[in-house]
Design an enzyme around this catalytic site. Structure first.
Site, mmCIF file in Angstrom:
data_model
loop_
_atom_site.group_PDB
_atom_site.id
_atom_site.type_symbol
_atom_site.label_atom_id
_atom_site.label_comp_id
_atom_site.label_asym_id
_atom_site.label_seq_id
_atom_site.Cartn_x
_atom_site.Cartn_y
_atom_site.Cartn_z
ATOM 1 N N HIS A 93 -46.547 -112.429 37.774
ATOM 2 C CA HIS A 93 -47.889 -113.009 37.723
ATOM 3 C C HIS A 93 -48.907 -111.883 37.892
ATOM 4 C CE1 HIS A 93 -46.193 -117.053 39.304
ATOM 5 N NE2 HIS A 93 -46.401 -117.150 38.023
ATOM 6 N N TYR A 142 -36.070 -116.063 37.910
ATOM 7 C CA TYR A 142 -35.750 -114.884 37.114
ATOM 8 C C TYR A 142 -37.034 -114.132 36.786
ATOM 9 C CZ TYR A 142 -33.816 -112.022 33.346
ATOM 10 O OH TYR A 142 -33.423 -110.968 32.545
ATOM 11 N N GLY A 143 -37.031 -112.840 37.075
ATOM 12 C CA GLY A 143 -38.230 -112.040 36.886
ATOM 13 C C GLY A 143 -38.963 -111.763 38.180
ATOM 14 N N GLY A 197 -32.728 -118.110 44.864
ATOM 15 C CA GLY A 197 -32.727 -117.108 43.805
ATOM 16 C C GLY A 197 -33.016 -117.698 42.437
ATOM 17 N N GLU A 246 -49.378 -121.088 34.667
ATOM 18 C CA GLU A 246 -48.949 -120.800 36.038
ATOM 19 C C GLU A 246 -50.103 -120.866 37.039
ATOM 20 O OE1 GLU A 246 -45.507 -119.572 36.938
ATOM 21 O OE2 GLU A 246 -45.037 -120.538 35.041
ATOM 22 N N ARG A 289 -44.997 -115.632 31.600
ATOM 23 C CA ARG A 289 -45.087 -117.050 31.954
ATOM 24 C C ARG A 289 -46.408 -117.708 31.537
ATOM 25 N NH1 ARG A 289 -42.408 -117.261 38.037
ATOM 26 N NH2 ARG A 289 -40.679 -115.834 37.642
ATOM 27 N N CYS A 310 -50.030 -115.697 47.154
ATOM 28 C CA CYS A 310 -49.247 -116.817 46.606
ATOM 29 C C CYS A 310 -49.451 -118.080 47.428
ATOM 30 C CB CYS A 310 -47.757 -116.481 46.595
ATOM 31 S SG CYS A 310 -47.271 -115.298 45.333
#
EC number: 3.5.3.23
Length: 448
Positions: free
Chosen positions: A250, A23-24, A20, A174, A214, A371
């Protein structure tokens, strides 16, 4: 000369766990502290790689990182033997140990930004490792990422590697999760599309209020300069800050592009019409015909998109010019998303087929099909110069599957991370993996 878009998928690491930490990222936070299954996660990822290879797509593999990252813990003041460092961190600062064990490098869309030779000033394929400095557990990845990419793409005649940008908030980067390339053919000049969440120095750009943005505009501009991209071959767009605050951490959670096509949600960007016109105009100048597919909010809400990862999909070109969409099983489970996909593929439009994959272990930690892959456009000569050990074949798939079955646990909880034996298991596995993939010494324990 033929050219290809090669998908290099991240091999899930043996410490895959639900910490976890992001965050986000709604999925990451909502599944925190659950027990994970590293073996199943790695096998699910390998199954996707094998399936795409069998469909005729060029497929590669990108190795995971050494975890726990004992060197990172030492930099934070923990000392003694490796076992003592882990034991002390577990006792005094468990969150830091969890972060040092993260297998987040599996999501290699964040590993780097890649520009193909057709776009760059020196005619080489350029790689810039992402600093990922928004999250501590990801910020420790880029040194090893750079070494692994360097071992995969070692021929300096064809490949150029850049170090990560300065690890400060103004240059938050990122990687390819916020970068897409549009082109008529992969070997021809195209338009590189950089999406940012905020500007570090220009307050005219609005910022999200709840979750962090980010990717900065300044980071995207720096990468474009490093890669020697032409101004007429670059478009910058801002992500809608309201969707960031709804869990779109993202751009690849709200849009995906390939070839001449952008598949995106109605609420994905600011100044969408202006952005689309710029993409269309610049791609036309290099002979391309930009096309877009907008998913209306009336059909799929942002919440639907975040929970199903509809846009965190792979958009792949078929030989006949049609598009194939690779989606996670969660899309099929969402009634509105699945209804939309059925109507999309039956309409005779650009996207003709959808294939569903079970990637539950990755999805529960906040990463879908997009991803898990880093896209690298290569011509025939460049593909031949890639380290052949990382190109997926049937024998390599068999070797990697056996390797996972031999070395990975089928259950991992937070308390297991405090076991020093886990580090030994990881190092033993990675030492063998570097031989399978012919990478040489890329991990700290192999170098020091």
């Amino acid at each position: 000369m033929k050219s290809y878009e090669v998908n290099f998928d991240g091999l899930v690491g043996s410490t895959h766990n639900y910490g976890g930490l992001s965050y986000g990222n709604v999925a990451s936070q909502s599944n925190s502290q659950q027990s994970s299954n590293p073996k199943e996660a790695a096998l699910q990822g390998l199954a996707k790689m094998k399936a795409l290879m069998d469909m005729g797509f060029q497929q590669g593999v990108l190795a995971p990182q050494e975890r726990p990252d004992v060197a990172a813990l030492r930099r934070l003041g923990f000392s003694g033997t490796d076992a003592q460092v882990i034991e002390r961190a577990a006792k005094e600062a468990m969150p830091l140990l969890v972060a040092s064990c993260s297998a987040s490098s599996m999501w290699v869309a964040n590993a780097a930004t890649v520009s193909p030779s057709a776009d760059t000033a020196d005619g080489r394929v350029h790689f810039t490792a992402a600093n990922l400095n928004c999250k501590y557990h990801r910020s420790i990845e880029h040194p090893t990422t750079s070494r692994v990419l360097g071992a995969m793409f070692a021929n300096q005649q064809h490949f150029a590697h850049h170090a990560a940008l300065p690890a400060v908030a103004q240059f938050g980067d990122e990687g390819a999760a916020n970068h897409t390339r549009f082109c008529r053919e992969y070997g021809e000049a195209g338009v590189e599309f950089f999406v940012f969440g905020r500007s570090a120095f220009d307050n005219r750009f609005p910022a999200p209020q709840k979750y962090p943005a980010r990717q900065t505009l300044e980071a995207s501009q720096a990468v474009a300069r490093l890669h020697g991209l032409r101004d007429e071959g670059v478009v910058y767009a801002q992500q809608n800050p309201n969707v960031i605050d709804q869990g779109v951490f993202h751009n690849d959670v709200i849009a995906v592009g390939n070839g001449e096509v952008l598949f995106y949600h109605e609420d994905a960007f600011l100044e969408t019409d202006k952005m689309l016109a710029e993409l269309q105009g610049k791609l036309a100048k290099v002979g391309g015909n930009f096309q877009s597919v907008c998913v209306p909010r009336s059909a799929v809400t942002v919440d639907d998109a975040v929970r199903s990862y509809l846009f965190n999909s792979q958009l792949l070109s078929r030989p006949d010019g049609s598009m194939l969409l690779i989606v996670p099983q969660e899309c099929q489970a969402n009634e509105r998303v699945w209804a939309y996909l059925q109507s999309l593929t039956s309409s005779g439009g650009l996207i003709r087929e959808v294939k569903v994959f079970d990637l539950k272990q990755s999805m529960q930690n906040g990463g879908g099909p997009a991803c898990l892959r880093l896209r690298v456009a290569l011509n025939e000569t460049e593909l031949a110069a890639v380290n052949p050990g990382v190109i997926m074949t049937a024998p390599l798939y068999g070797s990697l599957t056996a390797w996972v079955e031999k070395h990975y646990r089928d259950r991992l909880s937070e308390t297991d991370l405090a076991d020093p034996q886990l580090l030994l298991e990881c190092r033993t596995a990675l030492d063998e993996l570097t031989q399978i993939l012919k990478l040489g010494a890329v991990y700290p324990f192999q170098i020091n």
